[in-house]
Each structure stands twice: as C-alpha cells, then as structure tokens.
Design an enzyme around this catalytic site. Sequence first.
Site, PDB file in Angstrom:
ATOM      1  N   SER A 203      55.461 -10.091  20.817  1.00 39.87           N
ATOM      2  CA  SER A 203      54.085  -9.985  20.312  1.00 39.87           C
ATOM      3  C   SER A 203      53.866 -11.120  19.325  1.00 39.87           C
ATOM      4  CB  SER A 203      53.935  -8.636  19.579  1.00 39.87           C
ATOM      5  OG  SER A 203      52.732  -8.583  18.847  1.00 39.87           O
TER       6      SER A 203
ATOM      7  N   TYR B 139      56.744  -2.164  13.711  1.00 42.00           N
ATOM      8  CA  TYR B 139      56.413  -2.731  15.032  1.00 42.00           C
ATOM      9  C   TYR B 139      56.871  -4.183  15.078  1.00 42.00           C
ATOM     10  CZ  TYR B 139      53.585  -4.291  19.029  1.00 42.00           C
ATOM     11  OH  TYR B 139      53.179  -4.836  20.223  1.00 42.00           O
TER      12      TYR B 139
HETATM   13  P1  NDP Z   1      49.852   0.018  27.430  1.00 41.56           P
HETATM   14  O1  NDP Z   1      49.849   1.169  26.473  1.00 41.56           O
HETATM   15  O2  NDP Z   1      48.728  -0.081  28.386  1.00 41.56           O
HETATM   16  O3  NDP Z   1      51.219  -0.013  28.228  1.00 41.56           O
HETATM   17  C1  NDP Z   1      52.437   0.374  27.665  1.00 41.56           C
HETATM   18  C2  NDP Z   1      53.376   0.717  28.794  1.00 41.56           C
HETATM   19  O4  NDP Z   1      54.661   1.083  28.251  1.00 41.56           O
HETATM   20  C3  NDP Z   1      52.887   1.886  29.634  1.00 41.56           C
HETATM   21  O5  NDP Z   1      53.134   1.612  30.981  1.00 41.56           O
HETATM   22  C4  NDP Z   1      53.753   3.027  29.149  1.00 41.56           C
HETATM   23  O6  NDP Z   1      53.938   3.951  30.204  1.00 41.56           O
HETATM   24  C5  NDP Z   1      55.051   2.290  28.860  1.00 41.56           C
HETATM   25  N1  NDP Z   1      55.966   3.033  28.008  1.00 41.56           N
HETATM   26  C6  NDP Z   1      55.769   3.451  26.739  1.00 41.56           C
HETATM   27  N2  NDP Z   1      56.845   4.139  26.309  1.00 41.56           N
HETATM   28  C7  NDP Z   1      57.734   4.154  27.336  1.00 41.56           C
HETATM   29  C8  NDP Z   1      59.017   4.716  27.519  1.00 41.56           C
HETATM   30  N3  NDP Z   1      59.635   5.433  26.549  1.00 41.56           N
HETATM   31  N4  NDP Z   1      59.644   4.536  28.701  1.00 41.56           N
HETATM   32  C9  NDP Z   1      59.048   3.834  29.685  1.00 41.56           C
HETATM   33  N5  NDP Z   1      57.840   3.284  29.576  1.00 41.56           N
HETATM   34  C10 NDP Z   1      57.185   3.445  28.411  1.00 41.56           C
HETATM   35  O7  NDP Z   1      49.920  -1.274  26.495  1.00 41.56           O
HETATM   36  P2  NDP Z   1      50.242  -2.814  26.810  1.00 41.56           P
HETATM   37  O8  NDP Z   1      50.145  -3.120  28.236  1.00 41.56           O
HETATM   38  O9  NDP Z   1      49.444  -3.576  25.850  1.00 41.56           O
HETATM   39  O10 NDP Z   1      51.766  -2.895  26.323  1.00 41.56           O
HETATM   40  C11 NDP Z   1      52.770  -3.592  27.024  1.00 41.56           C
HETATM   41  C12 NDP Z   1      53.617  -4.360  26.027  1.00 41.56           C
HETATM   42  O11 NDP Z   1      52.830  -5.388  25.436  1.00 41.56           O
HETATM   43  C13 NDP Z   1      54.175  -3.539  24.866  1.00 41.56           C
HETATM   44  O12 NDP Z   1      55.528  -3.883  24.648  1.00 41.56           O
HETATM   45  C14 NDP Z   1      53.329  -3.999  23.689  1.00 41.56           C
HETATM   46  O13 NDP Z   1      54.017  -3.850  22.466  1.00 41.56           O
HETATM   47  C15 NDP Z   1      53.095  -5.445  24.057  1.00 41.56           C
HETATM   48  N6  NDP Z   1      51.980  -6.120  23.390  1.00 41.56           N
HETATM   49  C16 NDP Z   1      50.702  -5.720  23.611  1.00 41.56           C
HETATM   50  C17 NDP Z   1      49.661  -6.345  22.976  1.00 41.56           C
HETATM   51  C18 NDP Z   1      48.257  -5.897  23.127  1.00 41.56           C
HETATM   52  O14 NDP Z   1      47.376  -6.378  22.376  1.00 41.56           O
HETATM   53  N7  NDP Z   1      47.933  -4.997  24.069  1.00 41.56           N
HETATM   54  C19 NDP Z   1      49.877  -7.495  22.075  1.00 41.56           C
HETATM   55  C20 NDP Z   1      51.278  -7.867  21.950  1.00 41.56           C
HETATM   56  C21 NDP Z   1      52.266  -7.195  22.597  1.00 41.56           C
HETATM   57  P3  NDP Z   1      54.148   5.526  30.087  1.00 41.56           P
HETATM   58  O15 NDP Z   1      53.342   6.011  28.913  1.00 41.56           O
HETATM   59  O16 NDP Z   1      53.659   6.018  31.410  1.00 41.56           O
HETATM   60  O17 NDP Z   1      55.621   5.706  29.909  1.00 41.56           O
END
Ligand code: NDP
Length: 247
Positions: free
Chosen positions: A141, A154
């Site tokens: 991030s 975070y």
């Molecule tokens: P979303 O919330 O849309 O996606 C997060 C994903 O992670 C979901 O598919 C969720 O699926 C999965 N997830 C969460 N916990 C678990 C777990 N314990 N086991 C398996 N899967 C898990 O957000 P983003 O697409 O934004 O997030 C993706 C990545 O991008 C993250 O690492 C986030 O920190 C990073 N990020 C995002 C930014 C943003 O502005 N959106 C900026 C910088 C980084 P489920 O709940 O079905 O398990």
Amino acid sequence: MTVKNKVVVITGASSGIGEATAKLLAQNGAKVVLAARRRERLQQIVDDIVSAGGEAVFAQTDVRDAAEVQALVDLAISTYGQLDVIFNNAGIMPSSPISALKTDEWNDMVDINLKGVLNGVAAVMPIFTAQKSGQIITTSSVAGIKSFPGAGVYGATKFAVRNLMEVIRMESAQEGTNIRTVSLYPAAINTELLKTITDSDTAAGMSELYQQVGIAPTAIADVVNFAIDQPESVNVNEFTIYPTKQA
Ligand code: NDP
C-alpha cells in the site's frame, strides 16, 4: 511465456483488486486459481470467467490458515500441472488511532496482511526454488512506504511485506533461483476495503477521500498484468499507483 497460459494463484479474489485482476488475467489467457473466504462470491466470479471463455477454479481459503493456503497451491498444481505466479492480495484495513487500542483488530491485520502473505510465500517457495522460476506479487500500500495517522498497524503490516518482497528478491538473486517479486503500493482504490473500518471518525474521513478521488481496481489489475507479462530476465519490482486527483 507471457500472461497467456501462466497459472496464477490470487488471494483476496472475491472482490475489489483481486476480482478485477482475476478477470483481466483470465481474459488474457492465464489460468487463475482464486481464494478468499466468501465461497458464493468466488463461485460467481469463476462462472463469469468460464462463461467468457477463460479458465478458473477456486478454493475457499482463509489465508490465516497455512494448511488451507497449502491446499490452494496444491489445487493449482493438480488442476493445471504448474504454478507460475502467486498474487498475495488478501487484506483488511480496520484503521484507527493507536490510542483507541483496538488490539483485536491489530492482531487481525497482522494475521491476515502479514502472516497471510508469509503463508503464501511458504507454500510456493519449494515449487519456485525447484523450478528456478516464479513470481511473487504482493499488495502492500502507499501506507507501506509512507506513514499516515490512523494507519499505524495497517502500515506496519504493509511496510513489513514490502521488506519481505525485497529480501526474497535479493536472496533469490544470490541463490540463483530466479524468483521475481513485485510490491504494489496502491493509494485510494474503490473497493470493499473501507467496510473493514470500525472507527467512525476514520471511516468518515476515508469515505469522503475515496468518494472524491478513488479510482477503479482495474487500474491495479493492469499493473499486475504488465508485471506478469515481462520476460523472465526482467523483474519490475515496485509500483506506486495513485489516483491522479489524490494529493
Ligand atoms: P476488498 O475488501 O474488496 O478485498 C479484500 C479481499 O481480501 C477480499 O477478497 C476478501 O475476501 C479477502 N480477504 C480478507 N480477509 C481474508 C482472509 N482472512 N482470508 C482470505 N481472504 C481474505 O479490498 P481491496 O481489493 O481494496 O483489497 C485488496 C488488497 O489491496 C488488500 O491487501 C488491501 O490492503 C490492499 N490495498 C487496497 C487499497 C485500496 O484503496 N482499496 C489501497 C492499498 C492497498 P473474503 O472477505 O471473501 O475473505
């Protein structure tokens, strides 16, 4: 070999960045193996990919569980006979000031954002080392390269995975195993991530920022596609992706 025919494991594939990346890579001929906890969402995305002519399977996976992550990687090999890339993308962002002492959320972030990535690394490392090839892509991030109030823990997890990727790259070059690593540093991307924030002031501030400047997760999918498309001798290892309107 470019994206076409590569086998790519993607965690956090049930929404946001992971979903957009799975769909783009599959459209470009990759075989994608999707992981997250929400089974129905994964099934729907696999159905969408297959009906568009792509190849995809999923395994309901909690990245906190090393055995489940190993089973995910095993599924990639048993289904497609090879593994080329893991995209460690699953993550949560329940941001809050440290003084709020939301210690359960601190632990959840360490377990998912850091230990979850370590579980992915551990599962692929024997395969990539043996084949002397492989790519480990991890969603850090901008909070992994700069400090932000509210993102103490975070950001700590995201700084940590950045370090991990860079050390794997260096050790692999020393050991001659040709493992390439890529760290992604996205800023405001419109996904479901803000739903993980429970601190009301933090949620309100972030929600306003994202509404003003946030961009679609397809921007990150394009970057992942570009990284995977590079020749074996080229390691494009860090990308910062800001919305043009974000300061
Ligand atoms: P979303 O919330 O849309 O996606 C997060 C994903 O992670 C979901 O598919 C969720 O699926 C999965 N997830 C969460 N916990 C678990 C777990 N314990 N086991 C398996 N899967 C898990 O957000 P983003 O697409 O934004 O997030 C993706 C990545 O991008 C993250 O690492 C986030 O920190 C990073 N990020 C995002 C930014 C943003 O502005 N959106 C900026 C910088 C980084 P489920 O709940 O079905 O398990």
